[in-house]
Enzyme design. Structure first.
Site, PDB file in Angstrom:
ATOM      1  N   SER A 182       0.855  -1.196   0.000  1.00  0.00           N
ATOM      2  CA  SER A 182       0.000   0.000   0.000  1.00  0.00           C
ATOM      3  C   SER A 182       0.886   1.239   0.000  1.00  0.00           C
ATOM      4  CB  SER A 182      -0.869  -0.012   1.260  1.00  0.00           C
ATOM      5  OG  SER A 182      -1.534   1.225   1.432  1.00  0.00           O
TER       6      SER A 182
ATOM      7  N   TYR B 128      -3.779  -0.745  10.017  1.00  0.00           N
ATOM      8  CA  TYR B 128      -3.550  -0.986   8.584  1.00  0.00           C
ATOM      9  C   TYR B 128      -2.140  -0.544   8.194  1.00  0.00           C
ATOM     10  CZ  TYR B 128      -4.536  -0.859   3.536  1.00  0.00           C
ATOM     11  OH  TYR B 128      -4.514  -1.067   2.187  1.00  0.00           O
TER      12      TYR B 128
HETATM   13  P1  NAP Z   1     -11.879  -5.128  -1.071  1.00  0.00           P
HETATM   14  O1  NAP Z   1     -12.586  -4.719  -2.314  1.00  0.00           O
HETATM   15  O2  NAP Z   1     -12.412  -4.689   0.257  1.00  0.00           O
HETATM   16  O3  NAP Z   1     -11.706  -6.731  -1.097  1.00  0.00           O
HETATM   17  C1  NAP Z   1     -11.106  -7.377  -0.017  1.00  0.00           C
HETATM   18  C2  NAP Z   1     -10.941  -8.850  -0.329  1.00  0.00           C
HETATM   19  O4  NAP Z   1     -10.342  -9.496   0.824  1.00  0.00           O
HETATM   20  C3  NAP Z   1     -12.264  -9.547  -0.580  1.00  0.00           C
HETATM   21  O5  NAP Z   1     -12.104 -10.555  -1.550  1.00  0.00           O
HETATM   22  C4  NAP Z   1     -12.576 -10.188   0.776  1.00  0.00           C
HETATM   23  O6  NAP Z   1     -13.404 -11.332   0.690  1.00  0.00           O
HETATM   24  C5  NAP Z   1     -11.173 -10.596   1.210  1.00  0.00           C
HETATM   25  N1  NAP Z   1     -11.139 -10.828   2.665  1.00  0.00           N
HETATM   26  C6  NAP Z   1     -11.320  -9.919   3.647  1.00  0.00           C
HETATM   27  N2  NAP Z   1     -11.277 -10.519   4.852  1.00  0.00           N
HETATM   28  C7  NAP Z   1     -11.057 -11.836   4.624  1.00  0.00           C
HETATM   29  C8  NAP Z   1     -10.921 -12.986   5.460  1.00  0.00           C
HETATM   30  N3  NAP Z   1     -11.008 -12.902   6.803  1.00  0.00           N
HETATM   31  N4  NAP Z   1     -10.705 -14.185   4.876  1.00  0.00           N
HETATM   32  C9  NAP Z   1     -10.636 -14.313   3.532  1.00  0.00           C
HETATM   33  N5  NAP Z   1     -10.759 -13.248   2.680  1.00  0.00           N
HETATM   34  C10 NAP Z   1     -10.969 -12.039   3.227  1.00  0.00           C
HETATM   35  O7  NAP Z   1     -10.369  -4.591  -1.067  1.00  0.00           O
HETATM   36  P2  NAP Z   1      -9.395  -4.085  -2.240  1.00  0.00           P
HETATM   37  O8  NAP Z   1      -9.425  -2.613  -2.257  1.00  0.00           O
HETATM   38  O9  NAP Z   1      -9.609  -4.853  -3.487  1.00  0.00           O
HETATM   39  O10 NAP Z   1      -7.993  -4.468  -1.579  1.00  0.00           O
HETATM   40  C11 NAP Z   1      -7.249  -5.598  -1.953  1.00  0.00           C
HETATM   41  C12 NAP Z   1      -5.850  -5.427  -1.391  1.00  0.00           C
HETATM   42  O11 NAP Z   1      -5.290  -4.199  -1.878  1.00  0.00           O
HETATM   43  C13 NAP Z   1      -5.828  -5.306   0.150  1.00  0.00           C
HETATM   44  O12 NAP Z   1      -4.671  -5.932   0.655  1.00  0.00           O
HETATM   45  C14 NAP Z   1      -5.728  -3.807   0.364  1.00  0.00           C
HETATM   46  O13 NAP Z   1      -5.146  -3.467   1.598  1.00  0.00           O
HETATM   47  C15 NAP Z   1      -4.841  -3.422  -0.794  1.00  0.00           C
HETATM   48  N6  NAP Z   1      -4.891  -2.012  -1.166  1.00  0.00           N
HETATM   49  C16 NAP Z   1      -6.045  -1.438  -1.615  1.00  0.00           C
HETATM   50  C17 NAP Z   1      -6.034  -0.092  -1.970  1.00  0.00           C
HETATM   51  C18 NAP Z   1      -7.248   0.604  -2.493  1.00  0.00           C
HETATM   52  O14 NAP Z   1      -7.165   1.824  -2.734  1.00  0.00           O
HETATM   53  N7  NAP Z   1      -8.376  -0.054  -2.680  1.00  0.00           N
HETATM   54  C19 NAP Z   1      -4.852   0.646  -1.870  1.00  0.00           C
HETATM   55  C20 NAP Z   1      -3.710   0.029  -1.393  1.00  0.00           C
HETATM   56  C21 NAP Z   1      -3.733  -1.309  -1.059  1.00  0.00           C
HETATM   57  P3  NAP Z   1     -15.021 -11.235   0.930  1.00  0.00           P
HETATM   58  O15 NAP Z   1     -15.607 -10.614  -0.310  1.00  0.00           O
HETATM   59  O16 NAP Z   1     -15.433 -12.638   1.141  1.00  0.00           O
HETATM   60  O17 NAP Z   1     -15.219 -10.344   2.126  1.00  0.00           O
END
Ligand code: NAP
Length: 254
Positions: A146, A159
């Site tokens: 991130s 986080y």
């Molecule tokens: P998201 O849309 O909230 O999706 C999160 C994913 O993680 C979903 O598939 C969710 O599954 C899964 N998950 C959460 N808790 C879990 C658990 N206990 N066991 C198994 N699976 C679990 O998030 P995203 O934005 O795509 O983020 C993906 C990655 O990118 C994360 O590591 C996040 O920190 C990182 N990131 C995101 C951003 C951003 O701007 N969005 C920026 C930097 C880094 P369910 O659907 O079953 O809940």
């Protein structure tokens, strides 16, 4: 001279992606499948069926791995079971959660849950799946870090702690696994429009302030991460070790 695109092919490879039900993980899983990989989708099976159908529609094999990443030892056991009957060439540690709260109010259970999902499960999954990669002499681990692997952020202490640790762990793992032909790297996404960042986009002042700082002039989409994920999963990155590759529309350059 034209580039040899086989450098970016994942034909014959199997990739395990965590958290591929939606957002960045779903886009990465479909991107790896489009590049030729068969997929294992690890997380809650019920939420992954749609992604599994989309992978199958691309003509790739797809299997669901039932695991709750809030339980790092269950994650370790699930990965060990996968490693017993499947050759996993690429591990993408994508799943992550965020808890938005002031430093002075973070509850112990919220702190622990974020660290368990974002860091401890990532570590134990990697440990179990990198061992056979190292024994075979090749493999790829791609962690999702991130901007908060570099910056402090506001109201996201757990986080930020987890994502700084993911960057450090990426380098620590790379140092020990590079001699065995396993490349460990990370992608650091910028501000991407997913459920994880909905609270920021729902706050008009915060959303505008963020957008104004992004040189590209827009938030990222999950698809903006796909090229980098394919690169770090493919032979093209065979001499890239311990790198945290920022994909942020220029935010960090500002
Ligand atoms: P998201 O849309 O909230 O999706 C999160 C994913 O993680 C979903 O598939 C969710 O599954 C899964 N998950 C959460 N808790 C879990 C658990 N206990 N066991 C198994 N699976 C679990 O998030 P995203 O934005 O795509 O983020 C993906 C990655 O990118 C994360 O590591 C996040 O920190 C990182 N990131 C995101 C951003 C951003 O701007 N969005 C920026 C930097 C880094 P369910 O659907 O079953 O809940």
């Amino acid at each position: 001279m034209t580039a040899d695109l086989r450098l970016f092919s994942l034909a014959g490879r199997t990739a395990l992606v965590t958290g591929a039900s939606r957002g960045i993980g779903r886009a990465i899983a479909l991107g790896l499948a489009a590049a030729g990989a068969d997929l294992l989708l690890a997380g809650r099976p019920a939420s992954h069926r749609d992604t599994a159908d989309a992978v199958a529609a691309l003509g790739r094999d797809c299997r669901l791995v039932d695991v709750d990443l809030a339980d790092p030892l269950a994650a370790r056991d699930a990965a060990a079971a996968v490693a017993r009957d499947t050759t996993v060439d690429v591990l993408v540690n994508n799943a992550g959660i965020i808890d938005r709260d002031e430093v002075l109010s973070v509850a112990p259970q919220d702190w622990a849950r974020v660290l368990d999902v974002n860091l401890s499960s990532l570590f134990f999954l990697s440990q179990q799946l990198a061992a056979p990669m190292a024994a075979r002499g090749h493999g790829k681990v791609v962690n999702v870090a991130s901007l908060l692997s570099f910056q402090g952020g506001v109201r996201v202490a757990a986080y930020t702690a987890s994502k700084h640790a993911v960057a450090g762990l990426t380098r620590a793992m790379a140092n020990e696994l590079a001699p065995h032909g396993v490349q460990v790297n990370a992608i650091a996404p910028g501000y991407i429009a997913t459920d994880n960042t909905r609270a920021l986009r729902d706050d008009p002042d915060r959303c505008r302030a963020i957008t104004e700082r992004i040189p590209a002039g827009r938030w990222g989409t999950p698809e903006d991460l796909v090229g980098t994920a394919v690169f770090l999963a493919a032979p093209a990155s065979d001499y890239v070790n311990g790198h945290v590759l920022v994909v942020d529309g220029g935010w960090m350059a500002r």
